[in-house]
Design a protein around this motif. Sequence first.
Motif, short mmCIF file in Angstrom:
data_model
loop_
_atom_site.label_atom_id
_atom_site.label_comp_id
_atom_site.label_asym_id
_atom_site.label_seq_id
_atom_site.Cartn_x
_atom_site.Cartn_y
_atom_site.Cartn_z
N ARG A 181 0.84 -1.21 0.00
CA ARG A 181 0.00 0.00 0.00
C ARG A 181 0.87 1.25 0.00
O ARG A 181 0.71 2.14 -0.82
CB ARG A 181 -0.93 0.00 1.22
N ARG A 182 1.74 1.30 1.00
CA ARG A 182 2.66 2.44 1.16
C ARG A 182 3.91 1.87 1.83
O ARG A 182 3.84 0.84 2.49
CB ARG A 182 2.05 3.51 2.06
N PHE A 183 5.04 2.57 1.68
CA PHE A 183 6.21 2.06 2.39
C PHE A 183 7.14 3.18 2.81
O PHE A 183 7.17 4.27 2.22
CB PHE A 183 6.94 1.00 1.57
N VAL A 184 7.86 2.88 3.87
CA VAL A 184 8.87 3.78 4.43
C VAL A 184 10.19 3.01 4.49
O VAL A 184 10.23 1.88 4.98
CB VAL A 184 8.49 4.24 5.84
N THR A 185 11.24 3.59 3.97
CA THR A 185 12.57 3.03 4.15
C THR A 185 13.39 3.97 5.02
O THR A 185 13.19 5.18 5.01
CB THR A 185 13.31 2.81 2.82
N PHE A 186 14.32 3.39 5.77
CA PHE A 186 15.23 4.21 6.55
C PHE A 186 16.64 3.65 6.40
O PHE A 186 16.89 2.48 6.66
CB PHE A 186 14.86 4.23 8.04
N GLY A 187 17.55 4.51 5.96
CA GLY A 187 18.94 4.11 5.79
C GLY A 187 19.11 2.96 4.82
O GLY A 187 19.93 2.07 5.03
N SER A 188 18.37 2.99 3.72
CA SER A 188 18.37 1.90 2.75
C SER A 188 19.04 2.34 1.46
O SER A 188 19.17 3.53 1.18
CB SER A 188 16.94 1.44 2.48
N ASN A 189 19.47 1.35 0.67
CA ASN A 189 20.20 1.68 -0.55
C ASN A 189 19.65 0.91 -1.74
O ASN A 189 19.17 -0.21 -1.60
CB ASN A 189 21.69 1.42 -0.40
N ALA A 190 19.76 1.53 -2.92
CA ALA A 190 19.33 0.91 -4.17
C ALA A 190 20.50 0.52 -5.04
O ALA A 190 20.32 -0.01 -6.13
CB ALA A 190 18.40 1.86 -4.94
N ASP A 191 21.71 0.78 -4.57
CA ASP A 191 22.91 0.38 -5.29
C ASP A 191 24.03 0.23 -4.27
O ASP A 191 23.92 0.72 -3.13
CB ASP A 191 23.30 1.40 -6.37
N THR A 192 25.11 -0.43 -4.67
CA THR A 192 26.21 -0.67 -3.74
C THR A 192 27.07 0.56 -3.52
O THR A 192 27.82 0.63 -2.53
CB THR A 192 27.09 -1.82 -4.26
N ASP A 193 26.98 1.54 -4.40
CA ASP A 193 27.76 2.78 -4.25
C ASP A 193 26.90 3.80 -3.52
O ASP A 193 26.41 4.76 -4.11
CB ASP A 193 28.17 3.30 -5.63
N ALA A 194 26.70 3.57 -2.23
CA ALA A 194 25.69 4.33 -1.50
C ALA A 194 26.18 4.90 -0.17
O ALA A 194 25.46 5.67 0.46
CB ALA A 194 24.48 3.43 -1.21
N TYR A 195 27.41 4.58 0.22
CA TYR A 195 27.80 4.83 1.59
C TYR A 195 28.48 6.18 1.79
O TYR A 195 29.09 6.73 0.88
CB TYR A 195 28.70 3.70 2.09
N ASP A 196 28.37 6.70 2.99
CA ASP A 196 28.97 7.98 3.36
C ASP A 196 30.24 7.67 4.15
O ASP A 196 30.17 7.37 5.35
CB ASP A 196 27.99 8.80 4.19
N ALA A 197 31.38 7.75 3.50
CA ALA A 197 32.64 7.36 4.12
C ALA A 197 32.99 8.26 5.30
O ALA A 197 33.56 7.80 6.29
CB ALA A 197 33.76 7.38 3.09
#
Length: 285
Positions: A156-172
Motif C-alpha cells: 500500500r505504502r512504504f517507508v525506508t530508513f537508511g536503505s540503498n538501491a545500489d552498492t555505491d551508497a555509503y557515506d565514508a
Amino acid sequence: TGWAMGLTLAICASLSLAPTGPAMAQASWETVPAPAPLPAPAASGMVATADDEQVYYEIHGTTGDWIIFLHGGTGTALSWGNQVPAFAGHNRVLLIESRGHGRSSWNGDPLHYERMADDVVAVMDALAIPAADIVGWSDGGDIAMIMGFKYPDHVRRFVTFGSNADTDAYDADNLARPPYTIKSSRAEDAYRAVSPTPDRWESFRDAVYDMWHREPHMLGDLPAITAPALIAVGQYDAISVAHSQAIVDAIPGAELAVMPEASHYMPLHAPEAFNTAVKDFLDRQ
C-alpha cells in the motif's frame, strides 16, 4: 571495496551495536542503545517458502490495518522493540525475519534481496494478507523497494530508513566516526540466542557481507513503483543523503526525509522521533 568490508557491524541496522565502554559526552546519535524488549506476540509461526526454507513471523496487535516491519542485515525481529508498542494498539503489526536471520532457516546458498522479498510475500499469502504498509530499516528497506516494483499489489505504502538501491551508497565520512567505529558483539549474541543454527554465525555473517558487496543494483527498477514512498535517512547515516535523493528522484512521487541528529540507528537512539515520522507519513497518505 576494502573499506566497505570494514563496514561490517556498521551497516547491521537491526540489532546494531552497544558501546563497549562508558560514553564520554557523546551526542545521542553517536550511541546505539539496546532495543526495548518485544512484548509477547499475539501469534507466531513459520511459513515454508517455494525452495523449502522456513521463514519466521510474529504478529502483534489484533485490529487495524496491517503494517510489516522488516529488520536490517544480520538482525532479527528483536530490533523492533521500540516500535511495536507504538503501532500495535491501532495496527496489526507483522514482524518477519529474513531467511538466515534470527529463527528463519538458511540452506547455505548465497543470499539475495529479491529472494527475501519473495519470502515476505510468501508469509503475506500464507496469512491471507492481500496488502500492507511496509517499514524497512536498512536491508529491510531494500526489500521493501523490491516489493514495490515486483509485487505492487502487496504494497500500500512504504517507508525506508537508511536503505540503498545500489552498492555505491555509503557515506565514508560518517562511517569514520561513532557510532560506526564502536565494536560490539550484539548482533552475534542475538543471532546465537534465537537461531536454530547458532554455531553458523560466522558463515551467515560472511554471506550477508557478500550480499552487501554484490547487491542491490535496482535504481533502474524504481520508476515502476506506484506506492507512496517515504525515503528517510539520518543526517549522520551510513547511507549518503545524495544516494537517498537519487532513490527519491527515481520513484514517482516519493518523499525524502533527512532526519536531523540521527544516525543509521535512529530507531534505537531516537525511537519517538522515528515512530512519529512514520506515523505522520502514513496518516497523510
